[in-house]
Design a protein around this motif. Structure first.
Motif, short mmCIF file in Angstrom:
data_model
loop_
_atom_site.label_atom_id
_atom_site.label_comp_id
_atom_site.label_asym_id
_atom_site.label_seq_id
_atom_site.Cartn_x
_atom_site.Cartn_y
_atom_site.Cartn_z
N THR A 144 0.83 -1.21 0.00
CA THR A 144 0.00 0.00 0.00
C THR A 144 0.86 1.26 0.00
O THR A 144 0.56 2.23 -0.70
N LEU A 145 1.94 1.25 0.79
CA LEU A 145 2.87 2.38 0.78
C LEU A 145 3.42 2.60 -0.63
O LEU A 145 3.48 3.75 -1.11
N MET A 146 3.81 1.53 -1.30
CA MET A 146 4.35 1.66 -2.65
C MET A 146 3.29 2.20 -3.60
O MET A 146 3.59 3.03 -4.47
N TYR A 286 2.53 3.22 11.77
CA TYR A 286 3.04 4.34 10.97
C TYR A 286 2.50 4.27 9.55
O TYR A 286 2.05 5.29 8.99
N LEU A 287 2.54 3.09 8.94
CA LEU A 287 2.09 2.97 7.55
C LEU A 287 0.60 3.24 7.43
O LEU A 287 0.15 3.81 6.43
N HIS A 288 -0.17 2.87 8.43
CA HIS A 288 -1.60 3.15 8.39
C HIS A 288 -1.86 4.66 8.45
O HIS A 288 -2.70 5.18 7.70
N LYS A 289 -1.16 5.37 9.33
CA LYS A 289 -1.42 6.82 9.41
C LYS A 289 -0.83 7.55 8.20
O LYS A 289 -1.36 8.59 7.78
N ASN A 290 0.24 7.02 7.62
CA ASN A 290 0.78 7.58 6.39
C ASN A 290 -0.26 7.48 5.28
O ASN A 290 -0.53 8.45 4.56
N HIS A 291 -0.86 6.30 5.14
CA HIS A 291 -1.89 6.09 4.12
C HIS A 291 -3.09 6.99 4.37
O HIS A 291 -3.67 7.58 3.44
N ALA A 292 -3.47 7.12 5.63
CA ALA A 292 -4.63 7.95 5.97
C ALA A 292 -4.39 9.42 5.61
O ALA A 292 -5.28 10.10 5.10
N THR A 406 0.94 7.51 18.51
CA THR A 406 -0.38 7.53 17.91
C THR A 406 -0.67 8.96 17.46
O THR A 406 0.09 9.88 17.72
N GLY A 407 -1.76 9.14 16.78
CA GLY A 407 -2.04 10.48 16.26
C GLY A 407 -1.63 10.58 14.82
O GLY A 407 -1.84 9.65 14.03
N THR A 408 -0.98 11.69 14.45
CA THR A 408 -0.77 11.98 13.03
C THR A 408 0.67 12.27 12.64
O THR A 408 0.94 12.54 11.47
N ALA A 409 1.63 12.23 13.58
CA ALA A 409 3.01 12.63 13.27
C ALA A 409 3.65 11.66 12.28
O ALA A 409 3.65 10.44 12.50
#
Length: 658
Positions: A144-146, A286-292, A406-409
């Motif tokens: 998903t990151l890719m 991290y990857l989940h919040k990156n995608h979000a 957690t959060g958005t950083a």
């Protein structure tokens, strides 16, 4: 209120010895530049707040890529707060420097301005280096990151490596990719605990017990510098990792030998035991919040927070990394001086800067790694500064802690020695561009101690950008006698239109095939390539910022189809010719399919490794069929969905969010 140990207070006291009794504050050393544009009269108007002590202003201009400023564009009075540049054209970038003489100090500011800049369709090739520890366990998330990175205009080359490999081996992989296409290779992303290079005999935080080799990802980004391990013998550092002797695998160089050619960033959450989650689960988070963030599942308020516990500090003014950058990116009135964790645990800020006397796990007046463990931090781009923790390989390191929170950083860097340069991000650049610029700055921008040093590093994904546009969704692709019909659902935002791109491989270079912006939600490719065709649709909108305007694009949604140009068969391999909605989905999604006949068939769900996860019989009606697919028993991840009937095979992909 943060409670600090006696040892921590002692460290902060030592740092405080450099303070001078002076009335200046950090903000005084910065000219807070913003710009307005006039595309009708083709002019750029620079603005900055009035300062009563200012006696003169000097304005310089250069191209974005130039490293010198040349002669002044204008010399203005101390009372001036506006400069208008009439010698500009639409779709061109101009970079300005304004210097303000306000005795006893000289302040400066930078801004990159453009008017209706064309969208950046291709950003180059990213070299993705993955710690093989997570090749299988995080396969869906890495894929998903890719997809997200590819969807922002990057081609991707991937290497999976062992965390026990030598740094010279990792460098050889990157160098080979660069040498194969130096004009295309632009960035490196290190994911997981990819081996860490150490280099130098220096201490950017000025502590004698911290002198030696520091972690040096710049080594991986420098394609033609010479690195040796023969001359430094320094064993005074309190941390064994910083001690440097000949032949120990740590390099001698304190300064980057030549300018780095590549942008670089690292997502590494190894050795963070204060966080209750495992290294693997921290990376997954991290990857989940990156995608979000990339897909605008959440929106960060475009404002900047500064928690400055150093002040002017003998003129170094460490927090300039906040003031100078936040004004052109967010606006000079969108900068707030507030407590870091108290504010960010409750409020959203796109950018946040915090500095104070430091130790490996914290900064005085800002907080500690434990605060990142306990608090939800609602900033995206984080800047931190203080002693010790710039050496980011240490256990529970404060600089890496935002990424584990957690959060958005999503990003973090050590800005103060030297100051980082982010102002180009207001015009659509990614943060990796800022990292490279900050590494290579040797005088183009006002610096301070430790410019061009080996320790300068970005924690986080270097391809991230500030301005996020919600993408379209529900891409459907149908092969109609090798005339490829593409359809999608509109972006929820009020966009200007869509571009359609095509590539021969999923993570290759995508080239635009729609000649102009598409106002609707469909497109036909009358000339597909033989074999696999990967299609991408990106929403487009004119983005306005305090630095001008440019055409911004969302991340792309993709699908593929096989075109057998030697034998037309409209029913064979109608790959991705069905639509799943919603996508991403929760426990269920609806499959929509157009079929020429009524009949029975099967639905199969496979994971990305090709394993059959789910199978069910289905009845397909002539015309449009809507089929509800239950995914509640599946783990979160990306899945391949296929429907097979006597009429043919249809495929699509669905992202399941638990």
């Amino acid at each position: 209120m943060k409670y600090l140990s006696i040892n921590t207070l002692a460290i902060i006291f030592l740092l405080s010895l450099g303070f001078e009794a002076q009335s200046q504050v950090t903000k005084d050393y910065s000219v807070l530049l913003t710009a307005t544009i006039d595309t009708v009269q083709s002019k750029i108007i620079l603005h900055w707040p009035k300062r009563t002590t200012a006696t003169a202003h000097t304005v310089h201009r250069k191209t974005k890529s130039a490293v010198t400023w040349g002669a002044p564009l204008a010399n203005l009075a101390g009372t001036d707060t506006v400069y208008t540049d009439y010698n500009v054209v639409v779709d061109s970038l101009y970079e300005y420097r304004v210097t303000e003489n306000a005795p006893p100090i000289s302040a400066s500011g930078y801004i990159c301005v453009g008017m209706n800049m064309a969208a950046t369709e291709h950003r180059g090739t990213l070299i993705l280096v993955v710690d093989s520890t997570f090749t299988d366990s995080l396969s869906a998330e890495i894929h998903t990151l890719m997809q997200d990175i590819s969807g922002d205009g990057w081609a991707i080359i991937r290497h999976d490596v062992s965390r026990t490999d030598s740094v010279t081996h990792i460098k050889s992989l990157i160098l080979a990719d660069y040498n194969a296409a130096p004009a295309e290779a632009k960035a490196v992303l290190l994911f997981g605990h990819v081996p860490v290079p150490f280099s130098g005999d220096f201490n950017p935080d000025a502590h004698p017990d911290h002198k030696g080799a520091w972690p040096a990802d710049a080594y991986y980004a420098d394609m033609d510098g010479t690195y040796t391990d023969t001359s430094i013998f320094d064993t005074v550092a309190s941390r064994a990792e910083n001690r440097n002797i000949p032949g120990d695998g740590k390099f001698d160089q304190s300064y980057i030998p030549t300018d780095v050619e590549l942008q670089i960033g690292r997502i590494d959450l190894w050795n963070m035991p204060s966080f209750p989650k495992s290294e693997q689960e921290l990376l997954r988070q991290y990857l989940h919040k990156n995608h979000a963030f990339r897909n605008k599942y959440f929106t960060a308020i475009p404002r900047g927070l500064i928690d400055d516990n150093f002040g002017a500090f003998s003129g170094e003014a460490f927090a300039l990394g906040g003031w100078k950058n936040f004004a052109p990116m967010l606006g000079d009135t969108a900068i707030h001086e507030l407590d870091f964790f108290t504010t960010l645990s409750q409020q959203s800020y796109l950018w946040a800067y915090g500095c104070g006397g430091g130790w490996y796990q914290g900064a005085g007046g800002v907080g500690s790694t434990t605060d990142f463990v306990n608090d939800t931090v609602n900033s995206v781009f984080t800047i931190l500064f203080g002693s010790y923790f710039g050496d980011w390989s240490a256990q529970d390191n404060f600089l890496r802690a935002p990424l584990a929170s957690t959060g958005t950083a999503l990003t973090s860097c050590w800005s103060g020695r030297p100051h980082w340069l982010f102002h180009h991000m207001a015009m659509g650049e990614n943060i990796g561009y800022s990292a490279k610029l900050s590494m290579n700055n040797t005088g183009t921008y006002v610096g301070n101690y430790s410019t061009h040093c080996m320790h300068i590093a970005l924690m986080g994904d270097p391809t991230l950008r500030m301005h996020v546009l919600a993408p379209a969704y529900g891409l459907g692709i149908v092969n109609d006698s090798n005339r490829i019909n593409i359809g999608w659902y509109a972006s929820p935002e009020n966009v200007d239109g869509y571009y359609v791109f095509r590539s021969a491989s999923e993570f290759g270079k995508y080239s635009r095939i729609s000649p102009t912006l598409i106002s609707g939600t469909s497109f036909t490719d009358f000339s597909p390539s033989a074999g696999e065709n990967y299609y991408m649709v990106r929403a487009v909108k004119l983005q306005e910022s305090p630095s001008g305007s440019y055409y911004n694009m969302s991340t792309g949604i993709t699908g593929y189809v096989f075109a057998d140009l030697s034998a037309v068969s409209e029913n064979a391999m109608n790959s991705a010719g069905l639509i799943a909605y919603p996508n991403p989905c929760g426990n269920q999604t609806t499959l929509q399919l157009n079929s020429e006949i009524t009949g029975s068939g099967t639905i199969e769900v496979h994971d990305l490794c090709g394993r059959l996860i789910q199978h069910q019989e289905v009845s397909v009606l002539q015309g449009r069929s809507s089929i509800t697919l239950n995914l509640s028993e599946l783990d979160a991840g990306l899945y391949s969905i296929s429907i097979t009937t006597v009429a043919g095979i249809w495929r699509t992909r669905v992202e399941h969010l638990r």
